[in-house]
Scaffold this motif. Structure first.
Motif, mmCIF file in Angstrom:
data_model
loop_
_atom_site.group_PDB
_atom_site.id
_atom_site.type_symbol
_atom_site.label_atom_id
_atom_site.label_comp_id
_atom_site.label_asym_id
_atom_site.label_seq_id
_atom_site.Cartn_x
_atom_site.Cartn_y
_atom_site.Cartn_z
ATOM 1 N N MET A 38 -20.469 14.314 -52.777
ATOM 2 C CA MET A 38 -19.554 15.385 -53.146
ATOM 3 C C MET A 38 -19.777 15.791 -54.601
ATOM 4 O O MET A 38 -20.281 14.996 -55.398
ATOM 5 C CB MET A 38 -18.102 14.942 -52.969
ATOM 6 N N LYS A 39 -19.373 16.979 -54.935
ATOM 7 C CA LYS A 39 -19.527 17.472 -56.301
ATOM 8 C C LYS A 39 -18.708 16.626 -57.272
ATOM 9 O O LYS A 39 -19.110 16.410 -58.415
ATOM 10 C CB LYS A 39 -19.095 18.938 -56.373
ATOM 11 N N TYR A 40 -17.526 16.170 -56.795
ATOM 12 C CA TYR A 40 -16.660 15.339 -57.622
ATOM 13 C C TYR A 40 -16.450 13.992 -56.926
ATOM 14 O O TYR A 40 -16.233 13.943 -55.718
ATOM 15 C CB TYR A 40 -15.303 16.012 -57.832
ATOM 16 N N SER A 41 -16.505 12.921 -57.697
ATOM 17 C CA SER A 41 -16.259 11.599 -57.119
ATOM 18 C C SER A 41 -14.781 11.473 -56.742
ATOM 19 O O SER A 41 -13.921 12.183 -57.274
ATOM 20 C CB SER A 41 -16.630 10.507 -58.118
ATOM 21 N N ARG A 42 -14.504 10.558 -55.821
ATOM 22 C CA ARG A 42 -13.116 10.337 -55.428
ATOM 23 C C ARG A 42 -12.288 9.882 -56.630
ATOM 24 O O ARG A 42 -11.123 10.272 -56.771
ATOM 25 C CB ARG A 42 -13.050 9.301 -54.309
ATOM 26 N N ASN A 43 -12.874 9.087 -57.499
ATOM 27 C CA ASN A 43 -12.166 8.633 -58.689
ATOM 28 C C ASN A 43 -11.795 9.809 -59.592
ATOM 29 O O ASN A 43 -10.673 9.880 -60.122
ATOM 30 C CB ASN A 43 -13.020 7.631 -59.465
ATOM 31 N N ASP A 47 -11.388 23.990 -58.135
ATOM 32 C CA ASP A 47 -12.773 24.096 -57.674
ATOM 33 C C ASP A 47 -13.003 23.196 -56.464
ATOM 34 O O ASP A 47 -13.639 23.613 -55.492
ATOM 35 C CB ASP A 47 -13.735 23.716 -58.806
ATOM 36 N N TRP A 48 -12.496 21.988 -56.521
ATOM 37 C CA TRP A 48 -12.632 21.037 -55.404
ATOM 38 C C TRP A 48 -11.970 21.587 -54.145
ATOM 39 O O TRP A 48 -12.525 21.508 -53.051
ATOM 40 C CB TRP A 48 -12.014 19.708 -55.820
ATOM 41 N N ARG A 49 -10.797 22.169 -54.300
ATOM 42 C CA ARG A 49 -10.104 22.769 -53.156
ATOM 43 C C ARG A 49 -10.927 23.908 -52.570
ATOM 44 O O ARG A 49 -11.066 24.029 -51.343
ATOM 45 C CB ARG A 49 -8.721 23.263 -53.602
ATOM 46 N N ASP A 92 -26.464 18.321 -46.264
ATOM 47 C CA ASP A 92 -27.535 18.068 -47.226
ATOM 48 C C ASP A 92 -27.157 18.559 -48.616
ATOM 49 O O ASP A 92 -27.755 18.162 -49.612
ATOM 50 C CB ASP A 92 -28.827 18.765 -46.781
ATOM 51 N N ASN A 93 -26.156 19.448 -48.670
ATOM 52 C CA ASN A 93 -25.683 19.967 -49.947
ATOM 53 C C ASN A 93 -24.667 18.971 -50.528
ATOM 54 O O ASN A 93 -23.596 18.757 -49.956
ATOM 55 C CB ASN A 93 -25.029 21.334 -49.758
ATOM 56 N N ALA A 94 -25.016 18.377 -51.656
ATOM 57 C CA ALA A 94 -24.181 17.322 -52.239
ATOM 58 C C ALA A 94 -22.785 17.810 -52.606
ATOM 59 O O ALA A 94 -21.845 17.017 -52.662
ATOM 60 C CB ALA A 94 -24.870 16.744 -53.479
ATOM 61 N N ASP A 95 -22.627 19.120 -52.863
ATOM 62 C CA ASP A 95 -21.309 19.651 -53.224
ATOM 63 C C ASP A 95 -20.303 19.500 -52.081
ATOM 64 O O ASP A 95 -19.104 19.320 -52.315
ATOM 65 C CB ASP A 95 -21.400 21.131 -53.601
ATOM 66 N N TYR A 96 -20.790 19.587 -50.847
ATOM 67 C CA TYR A 96 -19.901 19.599 -49.691
ATOM 68 C C TYR A 96 -19.918 18.302 -48.891
ATOM 69 O O TYR A 96 -18.976 18.022 -48.138
ATOM 70 C CB TYR A 96 -20.290 20.748 -48.753
ATOM 71 N N ASP A 97 -20.960 17.522 -49.045
ATOM 72 C CA ASP A 97 -21.098 16.299 -48.258
ATOM 73 C C ASP A 97 -19.926 15.343 -48.529
ATOM 74 O O ASP A 97 -19.612 15.031 -49.673
ATOM 75 C CB ASP A 97 -22.413 15.599 -48.606
ATOM 76 N N GLY A 98 -19.271 14.914 -47.446
ATOM 77 C CA GLY A 98 -18.167 13.965 -47.570
ATOM 78 C C GLY A 98 -16.797 14.591 -47.672
ATOM 79 O O GLY A 98 -15.787 13.869 -47.655
ATOM 80 N N LEU A 99 -16.713 15.926 -47.796
ATOM 81 C CA LEU A 99 -15.403 16.578 -47.839
ATOM 82 C C LEU A 99 -14.705 16.414 -46.487
ATOM 83 O O LEU A 99 -15.338 16.428 -45.438
ATOM 84 C CB LEU A 99 -15.551 18.067 -48.161
ATOM 85 N N ARG A 100 -13.393 16.280 -46.533
ATOM 86 C CA ARG A 100 -12.624 16.038 -45.314
ATOM 87 C C ARG A 100 -11.729 17.229 -44.971
ATOM 88 O O ARG A 100 -11.118 17.840 -45.854
ATOM 89 C CB ARG A 100 -11.788 14.766 -45.476
ATOM 90 N N VAL A 101 -11.695 17.536 -43.692
ATOM 91 C CA VAL A 101 -10.876 18.645 -43.203
ATOM 92 C C VAL A 101 -10.128 18.191 -41.954
ATOM 93 O O VAL A 101 -10.533 17.242 -41.281
ATOM 94 C CB VAL A 101 -11.730 19.887 -42.888
ATOM 95 N N GLU A 102 -9.050 18.886 -41.648
ATOM 96 C CA GLU A 102 -8.203 18.489 -40.523
ATOM 97 C C GLU A 102 -8.129 19.607 -39.481
ATOM 98 O O GLU A 102 -8.080 20.795 -39.827
ATOM 99 C CB GLU A 102 -6.792 18.169 -41.019
ATOM 100 N N LEU A 103 -8.098 19.205 -38.231
ATOM 101 C CA LEU A 103 -7.951 20.128 -37.107
ATOM 102 C C LEU A 103 -6.644 19.813 -36.392
ATOM 103 O O LEU A 103 -6.380 18.666 -36.034
ATOM 104 C CB LEU A 103 -9.125 19.967 -36.134
ATOM 105 N N GLN A 104 -5.821 20.834 -36.177
ATOM 106 C CA GLN A 104 -4.562 20.682 -35.455
ATOM 107 C C GLN A 104 -4.612 21.485 -34.167
ATOM 108 O O GLN A 104 -5.071 22.636 -34.159
ATOM 109 C CB GLN A 104 -3.377 21.172 -36.292
ATOM 110 N N LEU A 105 -4.142 20.880 -33.095
ATOM 111 C CA LEU A 105 -4.009 21.555 -31.810
ATOM 112 C C LEU A 105 -2.539 21.520 -31.412
ATOM 113 O O LEU A 105 -1.891 20.474 -31.497
ATOM 114 C CB LEU A 105 -4.836 20.838 -30.728
ATOM 115 N N ARG A 106 -2.012 22.650 -30.955
ATOM 116 C CA ARG A 106 -0.609 22.682 -30.536
ATOM 117 C C ARG A 106 -0.365 23.855 -29.597
ATOM 118 O O ARG A 106 -1.184 24.790 -29.550
ATOM 119 C CB ARG A 106 0.324 22.773 -31.746
ATOM 120 N N THR A 107 0.734 23.832 -28.875
ATOM 121 C CA THR A 107 1.117 24.959 -28.030
ATOM 122 C C THR A 107 1.909 25.968 -28.863
ATOM 123 O O THR A 107 2.338 25.673 -29.983
ATOM 124 C CB THR A 107 1.998 24.505 -26.849
#
Length: 347
Positions: free
Chosen positions: A1-6, A34-36, A150-165
């Motif tokens: 990622m572009k920024y470390s978790r720390n 920027d991270w967002r 392969d792009n270090a800026d985006y590798d490891g970023l986490r996203v969420e998927l929601q399913l609902r009626t």
């Protein structure tokens, strides 16, 4: 990622502490902004993959949308979960797919659970709040993914998927709308106890309508119990009347030329006004910059701003009704429920 978790955790602590504490507040805001923004890339890739596999399986989606988490929501979540740290948030980028009925929802859930999405790894086991509703009444199915790139800026970023009626979505959006009335964080089960109890009961009413499990507190309720308790709560507190008044008071600024792209929406609570600025698809960087500027300029007690991506005005209002202070479908469902109760002479 572009920024470390720390680095992200340190920046999160700085924005949580505020500018007066001596932390590098301004620099931290720039890092978090920027991270967002970086999350939009994996988020849009996730939406494309889910849309593809559902279409291939013949599953019809009522609508879908995706968004970056508001800074005020980020701060609120960090305050409610002090041990998590900003780097631990899994929903900085969130996608939502809404279905017309339970069979479509469950079919989509199975397909997604059984499919390895290219470029994504499950970050944890899915949460099924439809099979087991939260105590608050919240019902939805969550998948959390880690992006592999392969792009270090985006590798490891986490996203969420929601399913609902639709019914589950209407409930969740009504909660957000009611937060504007109650001036409290109902989503976090904080604030006015009467509102919280009202939404717990409404969730159980909707779950029962969908022939799905209800929260533990309502497992022994009869049909008459639901009718009597709902009538009592609403008569004492006029919940539906308050929501109706808010909806009818809204004046929405519409841009007739709105097309695919991004929208920055500013909600002014006191004026009951919603203002919208549209950006073309290729203007993402400009949209996120404007979003951050507006977000910093508003008083959180009197206004809210959000950046969303959806295809047109109609879908925007359908996907994010709470951002337009619109609880119309939720109100109609409860009016239908009340009529059924009266027809059976329970109330």
């Amino acid at each position: 990622m572009k920024y470390s978790r720390n680095k992200i955790n340190i920046s999160g602590k700085a924005i949580l502490a505020g500018p007066e504490t001596g932390f590098p507040y301004t620099d931290a805001n720039l890092v978090v902004d920027d991270w967002r923004r970086l999350h939009m890339v994996p988020l849009e890739a996730l939406v494309a993959e889910v849309t593809r596999i559902l279409a291939d399986a013949g599953v019809t989606t009522a609508f879908s949308s995706h968004r970056l988490k508001r800074m005020t929501s980020i701060v609120a979540k960090l305050r409610h979960n002090p041990g998590m740290g900003l780097g631990g948030l899994q929903d900085i980028g969130g996608a939502r797919f809404v279905f017309d009925d339970i069979p479509s929802l469950l079919k989509a859930q199975k397909i997604i659970a059984d499919t390895q999405l290219p470029g994504f790894e499950l970050d944890r086991a899915p949460y099924d709040y439809v099979a087991q509703p939260k105590e608050s009444g919240y019902r939805s199915i969550h998948f959390a993914y880690k992006y592999v790139s392969d792009n270090a800026d985006y590798d490891g970023l986490r996203v969420e998927l929601q399913l609902r009626t639709r019914l589950q979505h209407d409930w969740a959006m009504a909660v957000e709308t009611a937060e504007l009335i109650s001036k409290s964080s109902l989503k976090a089960s904080l604030g006015d106890r009467n509102w919280l109890d009202f939404f717990k009961l409404c969730s159980a009413v909707f779950a029962r309508k969908e022939s799905m499990p209800v929260a533990e507190a309502f497992k022994d309720y009869t049909e008459k119990d639901y009718c009597v308790q709902y009538a009592l709560l609403d008569r004492q507190n006029k919940f539906l009347d308050q929501l109706k008044a808010l909806v009818s008071a809204v004046k929405i600024t519409e841009e007739q030329t709105l097309r695919e792209g991004y929208a920055v929406i500013l909600i002014q609570f006191e004026e009951k006004r919603v203002q919208l600025r549209h950006f073309a698809t290729e203007k993402l960087e400009e949209a996120t910059k404007y979003y951050s500027e507006v977000e910093k300029s508003v008083d959180d007690d009197n206004a809210a701003v959000v950046l969303v991506s959806v295809s047109d005005m109609q879908e925007l209002q359908e996907a994010y009704p709470s951002y337009f202070l619109n609880a119309g479908e939720f109100i109609q469902s409860l009016q239908d429920f009340t009529s059924a109760c009266k027809a059976k002479k329970y109330i």
